[in-house]
Design an enzyme around this catalytic site. Structure first.
Site, PDB file in Angstrom:
ATOM      1  N   ASP A 106     -12.450 -13.851 -17.675  1.00  0.00           N
ATOM      2  CA  ASP A 106     -13.278 -12.312 -17.423  1.00  0.00           C
ATOM      3  C   ASP A 106     -13.656 -11.385 -18.219  1.00  0.00           C
ATOM      4  O   ASP A 106     -15.004 -11.109 -18.828  1.00  0.00           O
ATOM      5  CB  ASP A 106     -13.379 -11.621 -16.017  1.00  0.00           C
ATOM      6  N   LEU A 110      -0.568 -20.143   4.189  1.00  0.00           N
ATOM      7  CA  LEU A 110       0.321 -20.496   4.771  1.00  0.00           C
ATOM      8  C   LEU A 110       1.894 -19.380   4.457  1.00  0.00           C
ATOM      9  O   LEU A 110       2.500 -20.164   4.435  1.00  0.00           O
ATOM     10  CB  LEU A 110       0.271 -21.694   5.525  1.00  0.00           C
ATOM     11  N   CYS A 111       1.670 -19.121   3.964  1.00  0.00           N
ATOM     12  CA  CYS A 111       3.156 -18.234   2.388  1.00  0.00           C
ATOM     13  C   CYS A 111       2.769 -16.677   3.227  1.00  0.00           C
ATOM     14  O   CYS A 111       2.268 -16.332   3.866  1.00  0.00           O
ATOM     15  CB  CYS A 111       2.078 -17.499   1.696  1.00  0.00           C
ATOM     16  N   HIS A 112       4.628 -17.268   3.249  1.00  0.00           N
ATOM     17  CA  HIS A 112       5.109 -16.080   4.199  1.00  0.00           C
ATOM     18  C   HIS A 112       5.157 -14.825   3.491  1.00  0.00           C
ATOM     19  O   HIS A 112       4.823 -14.921   2.394  1.00  0.00           O
ATOM     20  CB  HIS A 112       6.603 -16.428   4.104  1.00  0.00           C
ATOM     21  N   MET A 154       5.111 -19.574  -5.525  1.00  0.00           N
ATOM     22  CA  MET A 154       3.929 -19.011  -5.395  1.00  0.00           C
ATOM     23  C   MET A 154       3.441 -17.693  -5.840  1.00  0.00           C
ATOM     24  O   MET A 154       2.373 -17.301  -6.016  1.00  0.00           O
ATOM     25  CB  MET A 154       3.690 -19.116  -3.363  1.00  0.00           C
ATOM     26  N   GLU A 155       4.436 -16.656  -5.306  1.00  0.00           N
ATOM     27  CA  GLU A 155       3.884 -15.290  -6.188  1.00  0.00           C
ATOM     28  C   GLU A 155       3.852 -15.376  -7.791  1.00  0.00           C
ATOM     29  O   GLU A 155       2.539 -14.644  -8.184  1.00  0.00           O
ATOM     30  CB  GLU A 155       5.116 -14.807  -5.612  1.00  0.00           C
TER      31      GLU A 155
END
Lengths: 169, 169, 169, 169, 169, 169
Positions: free
Chosen positions: F137, F86-88, F122-123
């Protein structure tokens, strides 16, 4: 699926993509057989007569118009697992997309082939659906009323559920 | 478009996405106005009566079934320029996708909004089309004859070409 | 390819990616053998002497400059089927990208390995090409005249067409 | 860049994409001006005479051969920030890719336009490079010695650094 | 890896993803066995009591809140090789993500299964990590102090290194 | 959001990403102000003492080990809207990721900047989370018990909700 793993049992109401609690999952297919599987899907973009005429008229070059739709469809088939949340990733071994101008629009058809553990119906449908979006994008300045319609699987072979050929067409 | 730049002139037969030689291009929109633009698209997945019953039956949890379709549609709207070759990338400022079980299947609708130089019809259509693919994927063990149909723009606002509301429905 | 399927026949003029009508397709490889296949590609970014000196000078830290190019190349190899429309998706089993500063620029080389039905020349070429783009991006404030050049397959093994080693270099 | 933020200062040796410690970063461009910017890149795929003849011969349909390259280039321009690690994402407002068969191969050219805070040289180069990969993929059964070469910016306008036209060609 | 190829030898200090020169590579796994492999990862989003109450309160519909996290996790598992630069691409054969509201936040768990040459720990961790990001995004207007924490592999089976179960929990 | 559109009203229980029916939506931000916004997130990968020693030991080259993590973080910041449903989508104008070896693992920090209508928390979180996955990893052959932990926003500026600095650290 779980680490101790039951696998491909049906979810509630036969919706295999839901677990017993109704939660989305990617169904475990690791026990399924690797075989050659094909699926063919078809669909149509319904266009105005003026728009069909523009696509058909011989006095203007339109080399790329349907090429864009075919290529969009081929590339979309490869993107199916990115688009359809619960689809398994798989390696497509061949895709063929056709786009034919008819009297009432553009007829689309896609055949996808694989050697994998799951079928490729979703890949074929995605190829047709996205080829249809590319057609609409191409003509949208000419025809705002374009409709993508009748996107469906018409034939399928390989895999446990056996061959399928859609009744009617 | 060219470096010396003519821009948004129509291609052959009004197909703006082709240049004079009939070759695909991404039309130059740099001179278009930045305004708020919205588009609403709708479509339907036609399902068997048994499949509709499974989606409706109250005795099994099916919380995620339509959520998967809605979320697939929202995410696909953001992927439109990756799918439709000549679409401009743009920043969507809002998306709303609804999925409603009806007597003959699932009715889908998507509204997309932006503040950009091009419209969002293709984003709304892509959201509906991919939400439809997610529905078909969800029910395909129950109903092999599912059809995605009537995917079309029903309303549009903002931009030079003015507001549009589809005739009929 | 078709559902009834002939497969990997040559298209017009030997262009296998086109069908008899000259339309793009992803060739059917489902009948090809799964074997270990490798391909090595090479290329070069030609840079100004000042730019080479900046990449070489010992008095400034430049730890990440070539790492960015190597990593961009490795990640691009995985994206090949997204970039090259008619490429088959495949699972790469190893990638090695080297970037070495020489007197006239940066020499790039990529080796890709797989256990699949098609070769990995396109993956190796894509790794080199995108590593080259990353080098140009890194130095573009110093050297506007950078050129990516001589991107070619230099060796290949596995598959029906046998081993290949480029003549000359 | 930092939260307290210095921004677009040069890194070691003029390599702006590295910070003072030589670590990769995406340079802060938030203070740069939004203007119309264009860039044109060019490149070439060198092919054998037999391969050029196949692309030119009039007796076979080859409608999609160059269309695939053009469309691959347009789509790749949109993917530049996914491919080149330190590239800023930006909204392209137009792309034009040409592919012309010449006596020694295929000449490629891409012009990209934007209204953003950074230039589009990398987008134009990426379009040419990936169009080149698509050409090689198309002809690789005919010509294993194809070379993508001379991929370079030939003109640029807009932005603080002013217009640029490559010397020579 | 090299064309003449040694493969999966350890890099400096046991860091297998680096070659002898300390450069990143995607390790060659072509000689590894294809077996069924599973991995389970877990993690947690720590939330304020008010935020937990909002997720739990019975008087408002919140059907999609956890569905978004589950679906984000499933889709992210498929994107692992795009996100983690040196990860091998692989075909996941099943994914299950659970999200449970607890007294101090949301507990996340993902199990991934494959029939491939490498393990799926990174896929399981990616599913948990991205499901966690989706939870934070969902509640960020309510709780700016959300923390994604304890993302770790808890069990693994298949492959040369044998089964693993995390000590403690 | 709807075509007739109210926009950014809170959903049930303050969960803005849900509509009144509890269905996921991408909230309409078209009326929000375009301003410079920054966000900084931090996190940690907890590693065994032996693993820290391997990352620190001076007798082996490890140039790319942390570079891979930094670059993975930068590239992931650009992929946030693909990962978080739902992120723009938004155009990042700068990203800085740091990775520092400490006595108990690797400390990660990311600062993201934009000129857009929504914040970039969020980024920044995605950059830290994915950089953490890349670290795990890299070391997974040495340390199966690695844990990604304490991924959180530590500072934020710009936008309607004002500046934020996390209490404690």
């Amino acid at each position: 699926m779980s680490a101790t793993g039951s696998g491909d049992t049906a979810g509630p109401g036969g919706l295999t993509h839901l677990n017993a609690a109704g939660e989305a999952r990617m169904v475990d297919v690791s026990a399924k057989e690797v075989t050659i599987r094909t699926a063919t899907a078809a669909g149509r973009v319904r266009l105005s007569a003026a728009c069909v005429a523009a696509l058909r008229s011989g006095d203007v070059p339109k080399g790329d118009a349907l090429a864009v739709a075919r290529i969009a469809g081929i590339m979309a088939a490869k993107k199916t697992p990115e688009l359809v949340p619960l689809c398994h990733p798989l390696m497509i071994s061949g895709v063929d997309v056709t786009a034919e101008v008819t009297d009432d629009g553009v007829e689309l058809r896609a055949t996808v082939k694989t050697n994998e553990r799951t079928g490729v119906e979703m890949e074929a449908l995605t190829a047709v659906g996205v080829a249809g979006l590319a057609v609409v994008d191409m003509v949208k300045a000419l025809d705002r009323d374009a409709v993508i319609t009748d996107v469906r699987v018409i034939a399928k072979s390989g895999g446990r559920s056996g061959d399928y050929r859609r009744a009617g067409k």
